[in-house]
Write a protein that holds these residues in place. Structure first.
Motif, PDB file in Angstrom:
ATOM      1  N   ASN A 114     -35.839 -23.363  33.549  1.00  0.00           N
ATOM      2  CA  ASN A 114     -36.419 -23.959  34.709  1.00  0.00           C
ATOM      3  C   ASN A 114     -37.655 -24.369  34.937  1.00  0.00           C
ATOM      4  OD1 ASN A 114     -33.576 -23.346  35.958  1.00  0.00           O
ATOM      5  ND2 ASN A 114     -34.434 -21.153  36.594  1.00  0.00           N
ATOM      6  N   LEU A 115     -38.252 -24.091  33.747  1.00  0.00           N
ATOM      7  CA  LEU A 115     -39.660 -24.233  33.572  1.00  0.00           C
ATOM      8  C   LEU A 115     -40.202 -25.897  33.344  1.00  0.00           C
ATOM      9  CD1 LEU A 115     -41.273 -21.395  31.740  1.00  0.00           C
ATOM     10  CD2 LEU A 115     -41.130 -21.653  34.124  1.00  0.00           C
ATOM     11  N   ASN A 116     -41.254 -26.435  33.938  1.00  0.00           N
ATOM     12  CA  ASN A 116     -41.640 -27.887  33.400  1.00  0.00           C
ATOM     13  C   ASN A 116     -42.561 -27.868  32.257  1.00  0.00           C
ATOM     14  OD1 ASN A 116     -39.944 -29.283  35.674  1.00  0.00           O
ATOM     15  ND2 ASN A 116     -41.597 -28.661  37.125  1.00  0.00           N
ATOM     16  N   PRO A 117     -42.574 -28.839  31.656  1.00  0.00           N
ATOM     17  CA  PRO A 117     -43.833 -28.713  30.602  1.00  0.00           C
ATOM     18  C   PRO A 117     -45.063 -28.708  31.129  1.00  0.00           C
ATOM     19  CG  PRO A 117     -42.092 -30.310  30.051  1.00  0.00           C
ATOM     20  CD  PRO A 117     -41.771 -29.899  31.659  1.00  0.00           C
ATOM     21  N   LYS A 146     -43.773 -24.308  28.148  1.00  0.00           N
ATOM     22  CA  LYS A 146     -43.035 -25.777  27.506  1.00  0.00           C
ATOM     23  C   LYS A 146     -44.079 -26.653  27.277  1.00  0.00           C
ATOM     24  CE  LYS A 146     -38.507 -25.808  29.540  1.00  0.00           C
ATOM     25  NZ  LYS A 146     -37.526 -26.414  30.045  1.00  0.00           N
ATOM     26  N   ILE A 147     -44.163 -27.086  25.995  1.00  0.00           N
ATOM     27  CA  ILE A 147     -44.912 -28.332  25.540  1.00  0.00           C
ATOM     28  C   ILE A 147     -43.995 -29.420  25.293  1.00  0.00           C
ATOM     29  CG2 ILE A 147     -46.541 -29.031  23.703  1.00  0.00           C
ATOM     30  CD1 ILE A 147     -47.130 -26.063  23.376  1.00  0.00           C
ATOM     31  N   ALA A 184     -41.154 -28.134  23.237  1.00  0.00           N
ATOM     32  CA  ALA A 184     -41.326 -26.666  22.395  1.00  0.00           C
ATOM     33  C   ALA A 184     -41.505 -25.464  23.493  1.00  0.00           C
ATOM     34  CB  ALA A 184     -42.360 -26.750  21.296  1.00  0.00           C
ATOM     35  N   VAL A 185     -40.886 -24.243  23.230  1.00  0.00           N
ATOM     36  CA  VAL A 185     -41.118 -23.260  23.902  1.00  0.00           C
ATOM     37  C   VAL A 185     -41.920 -22.097  23.312  1.00  0.00           C
ATOM     38  CG1 VAL A 185     -40.060 -21.434  25.645  1.00  0.00           C
ATOM     39  CG2 VAL A 185     -39.036 -23.723  25.295  1.00  0.00           C
ATOM     40  N   LEU A 186     -43.026 -21.571  23.622  1.00  0.00           N
ATOM     41  CA  LEU A 186     -43.810 -20.580  23.299  1.00  0.00           C
ATOM     42  C   LEU A 186     -43.780 -19.258  24.082  1.00  0.00           C
ATOM     43  CD1 LEU A 186     -44.824 -23.099  21.559  1.00  0.00           C
ATOM     44  CD2 LEU A 186     -47.169 -22.338  21.743  1.00  0.00           C
ATOM     45  N   TYR A 187     -44.114 -18.306  23.631  1.00  0.00           N
ATOM     46  CA  TYR A 187     -44.019 -16.982  24.289  1.00  0.00           C
ATOM     47  C   TYR A 187     -45.222 -16.040  23.874  1.00  0.00           C
ATOM     48  CZ  TYR A 187     -43.093 -12.305  25.913  1.00  0.00           C
ATOM     49  OH  TYR A 187     -43.075 -11.013  26.311  1.00  0.00           O
ATOM     50  N   LYS A 188     -46.108 -15.713  24.721  1.00  0.00           N
ATOM     51  CA  LYS A 188     -46.951 -14.533  24.287  1.00  0.00           C
ATOM     52  C   LYS A 188     -47.077 -13.712  25.488  1.00  0.00           C
ATOM     53  CE  LYS A 188     -51.827 -13.985  23.171  1.00  0.00           C
ATOM     54  NZ  LYS A 188     -53.136 -14.734  22.907  1.00  0.00           N
TER      55      LYS A 188
END
Length: 108
Positions: free
Chosen positions: A18-21, A49-50, A82-86
């Motif tokens: 559901n996220l937008n870049p 999201k990128i 691309a989806v990143l997580y930290k």
């Protein structure tokens, strides 16, 4: 950042759906300012999201570079996103840790 296992990636993909870049890679590619924006955004949101409007052929290499410089984990590359997580620095601010920890208990 440790690598995510497939179950953890699946949980994070669900939330990222559901996220937008937040960051868009354009004609200048991955510059220092883009790297700073990714770092700032992933520290703030945890899940990011990128979108690659340009450099689509190099997205895997550029995403790996961003992950390394931001100490983030790659969740998935879907199409040109691309989806990143930290995880957040403060444990109280972590939004997704509870869901990810449930998987650790199911393994035992």
């Amino acid at each position: 950042m440790e690598e995510l296992n497939s179950k953890q990636r699946k949980i994070l993909e669900k939330y990222a759906n559901n996220l937008n870049p937040v960051v868009i890679i354009g004609g200048n590619g991955v510059t220092e300012s883009v790297t700073e924006k990714v770092l700032q955004s992933v520290n703030c949101h945890e899940l990011l999201k990128i979108k690659f409007n340009e450099f689509k052929e190099e997205k895997h290499e550029l995403t790996a570079k961003l992950c390394k410089s931001c100490d983030a984990a790659l969740v998935r590359i879907i199409g040109n996103v691309a989806v990143l997580y930290k995880p957040a620095e403060k444990p109280a601010d972590r939004k997704y840790e509870k869901e990810l920890k449930k998987l650790d208990f199911k393994k035992n």
